[in-house]
Design a protein around this motif. Structure first.
Motif, PDB file in Angstrom:
ATOM      1  N   LEU A   1     112.731  82.371  39.666  1.00  0.00           N
ATOM      2  CA  LEU A   1     114.104  82.330  39.202  1.00  0.00           C
ATOM      3  C   LEU A   1     114.231  82.913  37.814  1.00  0.00           C
ATOM      4  N   GLN A   2     115.407  83.455  37.554  1.00  0.00           N
ATOM      5  CA  GLN A   2     115.773  83.932  36.229  1.00  0.00           C
ATOM      6  C   GLN A   2     117.160  83.390  35.921  1.00  0.00           C
ATOM      7  N   ALA A   3     117.379  83.021  34.680  1.00  0.00           N
ATOM      8  CA  ALA A   3     118.692  82.596  34.223  1.00  0.00           C
ATOM      9  C   ALA A   3     118.986  83.365  32.942  1.00  0.00           C
ATOM     10  N   PHE A   4     120.131  84.051  32.919  1.00  0.00           N
ATOM     11  CA  PHE A   4     120.465  84.832  31.736  1.00  0.00           C
ATOM     12  C   PHE A   4     121.971  84.974  31.605  1.00  0.00           C
ATOM     13  N   GLY A   5     122.392  85.412  30.458  1.00  0.00           N
ATOM     14  CA  GLY A   5     123.799  85.585  30.146  1.00  0.00           C
ATOM     15  C   GLY A   5     124.151  84.845  28.873  1.00  0.00           C
ATOM     16  N   PRO A   6     125.349  85.066  28.366  1.00  0.00           N
ATOM     17  CA  PRO A   6     125.757  84.463  27.092  1.00  0.00           C
ATOM     18  C   PRO A   6     125.669  82.936  27.049  1.00  0.00           C
ATOM     19  N   MET A   7     125.891  82.265  28.163  1.00  0.00           N
ATOM     20  CA  MET A   7     125.834  80.798  28.156  1.00  0.00           C
ATOM     21  C   MET A   7     124.431  80.281  27.850  1.00  0.00           C
ATOM     22  N   MET A   8     123.408  81.068  28.140  1.00  0.00           N
ATOM     23  CA  MET A   8     122.036  80.630  27.889  1.00  0.00           C
ATOM     24  C   MET A   8     121.730  80.534  26.399  1.00  0.00           C
ATOM     25  N   SER A   9     122.426  81.302  25.574  1.00  0.00           N
ATOM     26  CA  SER A   9     122.192  81.224  24.133  1.00  0.00           C
ATOM     27  C   SER A   9     123.235  80.355  23.439  1.00  0.00           C
ATOM     28  N   GLY A  10     124.129  79.750  24.213  1.00  0.00           N
ATOM     29  CA  GLY A  10     125.153  78.871  23.655  1.00  0.00           C
ATOM     30  C   GLY A  10     124.716  77.417  23.657  1.00  0.00           C
TER      31      GLY A  10
ATOM     32  N   PRO B   1     114.787  87.895  26.185  1.00  0.00           N
ATOM     33  CA  PRO B   1     114.068  87.708  27.449  1.00  0.00           C
ATOM     34  C   PRO B   1     114.710  86.606  28.286  1.00  0.00           C
ATOM     35  N   ALA B   2     114.785  86.831  29.589  1.00  0.00           N
ATOM     36  CA  ALA B   2     115.371  85.851  30.497  1.00  0.00           C
ATOM     37  C   ALA B   2     114.327  84.820  30.884  1.00  0.00           C
ATOM     38  N   PRO B   3     114.644  83.517  30.750  1.00  0.00           N
ATOM     39  CA  PRO B   3     113.701  82.492  31.189  1.00  0.00           C
ATOM     40  C   PRO B   3     113.460  82.598  32.690  1.00  0.00           C
ATOM     41  N   THR B   4     112.257  82.257  33.131  1.00  0.00           N
ATOM     42  CA  THR B   4     111.927  82.303  34.546  1.00  0.00           C
ATOM     43  C   THR B   4     111.298  80.994  34.982  1.00  0.00           C
ATOM     44  N   VAL B   5     111.359  80.735  36.261  1.00  0.00           N
ATOM     45  CA  VAL B   5     110.711  79.572  36.860  1.00  0.00           C
ATOM     46  C   VAL B   5     110.153  80.011  38.205  1.00  0.00           C
ATOM     47  N   THR B   6     108.996  79.510  38.587  1.00  0.00           N
ATOM     48  CA  THR B   6     108.415  79.814  39.882  1.00  0.00           C
ATOM     49  C   THR B   6     108.318  78.525  40.682  1.00  0.00           C
ATOM     50  N   THR B   7     108.796  78.561  41.917  1.00  0.00           N
ATOM     51  CA  THR B   7     108.658  77.402  42.792  1.00  0.00           C
ATOM     52  C   THR B   7     107.460  77.616  43.691  1.00  0.00           C
ATOM     53  N   ASP B   8     106.839  76.534  44.133  1.00  0.00           N
ATOM     54  CA  ASP B   8     105.620  76.626  44.929  1.00  0.00           C
ATOM     55  C   ASP B   8     105.872  76.657  46.427  1.00  0.00           C
ATOM     56  N   GLN B   9     107.010  76.148  46.897  1.00  0.00           N
ATOM     57  CA  GLN B   9     107.147  75.918  48.311  1.00  0.00           C
ATOM     58  C   GLN B   9     108.365  76.556  48.963  1.00  0.00           C
TER      59      GLN B   9
END
Length: 134
Positions: A105-114, A28-36
């Motif tokens: 936001l989503q961040a994913f790819g091989p670097m995320m598990s490195g 699963p890709a981590p996500t973040v939500t911004t408010d503004q």
């Protein structure tokens, strides 16, 4: 409320949503939500800080990579790619993208598990929240 990438243990509802966002390796890709901020303004801020902190600073974790921003998106998902310097048209090692207003936001790819995954998460969290600098 300070936005943050979702990591660690997930509730059933969060797993259902994150289950729809799957990388090629099935994580699963981590996500973040911004408010503004919109997706574009958030990704512009993330891109400027990533360029300064990861690439222009000659950070050894990013020495073999280059930044490939794709902020002009017809899909409504501006993103930045981190690609191999020797194969810039190959598959990205990291994708950070956003959509919506407020931005998610989503961040994913091989670097995320490195080894740099935790640091990338922390950096993107700070920059998405409006903090500047490394």
């Amino acid at each position: 409320m300070r936005p943050r990438l979702v990591t660690g243990f997930y509730s059933a509802a969060t797993l259902a949503v994150l289950g729809l966002i799957v990388t090629s390796c099935g994580t699963p890709a981590p996500t973040v939500t911004t408010d503004q901020h919109s997706a574009l303004s958030t990704m512009e801020r993330v891109m400027l800080n990533a360029n300064a902190c990861w690439f222009k600073s000659a950070d050894p974790a990013f020495a073999g990579y280059q930044l490939a921003p794709e902020l002009n998106s017809y899909t409504g998902r501006p993103r930045i790619l981190v690609v191999d310097k020797k194969h810039p048209t190959g598959r990205p090692s990291l994708v950070v993208q956003a959509e919506g207003n407020p931005a998610q936001l989503q961040a994913f790819g091989p670097m995320m598990s490195g080894a740099s995954g935790g640091r990338i998460t922390g950096d993107v969290n700070r920059w998405a929240a409006g903090t500047k600098g490394c």
